[in-house]
Design a protein around this motif. Structure first.
Motif: not given
Lengths: 114, 109
Positions: B28-30, B86-92, B97-107
């Motif tokens: 769960s996150v805040n 990047f998505c990042a979350a803080v646990r309740s 912040l804990s970050f994900g590894a990211g999604t590299t988007v190329t348009v």
């Protein structure tokens, strides 16, 4: 809108030298953080600072690192004797509590150790 | 800290296409934030969204806290949307912040 600022934007230093990275938090924010991102990797938590003391630190934050808020405005990260593996982007972030738990990030300092 | 996983790791889009990026978190996150890292390395805050749905122009985000995931939607993608998200979350009861590894988007144009 208020913002977090960091100086310098880029610093090149030789291995073994001391560096100080500076951050000016948003006024009235209470929580301060340093995060690090090695090139090509994800952002990692280094340390959090609240009420003029470290509240939490990661395994990365060893005795070579220190933080302080020397004058009530700046928030600094010192690396005493830099290593090649300290080359990274360092981000300062701050948190107030009036708008939930959103953290505001500075633009980062790119540290290159040669 | 909390575990944050992002998918897909890489995404290649044709200009004008729509896409969805996903972020799963383990507790769960805040706080849940989405960032875009620009070519200069700066983290641009897109959304602070611990729950619910928000929209900002062609971007929107939804977090379903009870099911522990968040989605970032990019509509009518443009070449300027390229970069790492990047998505990042803080646990309740936590503050970092804990970050994900990211999604590299190329348009592509």
């Amino acid at each position: 809108e208020p913002e977090v600022t960091q100086t310098p934007s880029h610093q090149v230093t030789q291995m073994g030298q001391e560096v100080i990275l500076r951050c000016v938090p948003i006024s009235n924010h209470l929580y301060f953080y340093w995060y690090r991102q090695i090139l090509g990797q994800k952002v990692e938590f280094l340390v959090s600072f609240y009420n003029n003391e470290i509240s939490e630190k990661s395994e990365i934050f060893d005795d070579q690192f220190s933080v302080e808020r020397p004058d009530g405005s700046n928030f600094t990260l010192k690396i005493r004797s830099t290593k090649l593996e300290d080359s990274a982007m360092y981000f300062c972030a701050t948190l107030g509590t009036l708008r939930g738990y959103e953290q505001y990030f500075g633009p980062g300092t790119r540290l290159t150790v040669t | 800290g909390i575990q944050v996983e992002q998918s897909p790791p890489d995404l290649i889009l044709q200009e004008g296409a729509n896409s969805t990026l996903r972020c799963n978190f383990s507790d769960s996150v805040n706080n849940l934030q989405w960032f875009h890292q620009n070519p200069w390395g700066q983290l641009i805050n897109l959304f602070y969204i611990p729950s619910g749905t928000k929209q900002n122009g062609r971007l929107s985000a939804t977090t379903v806290a009870t099911e522990r995931y968040s989605l970032l939607y990019i509509s009518s993608s443009q070449t300027t949307d390229s970069g790492v998200y990047f998505c990042a979350a803080v646990r309740s009861n936590d503050y970092k912040l804990s970050f994900g590894a990211g999604t590299t988007v190329t348009v592509r144009a």
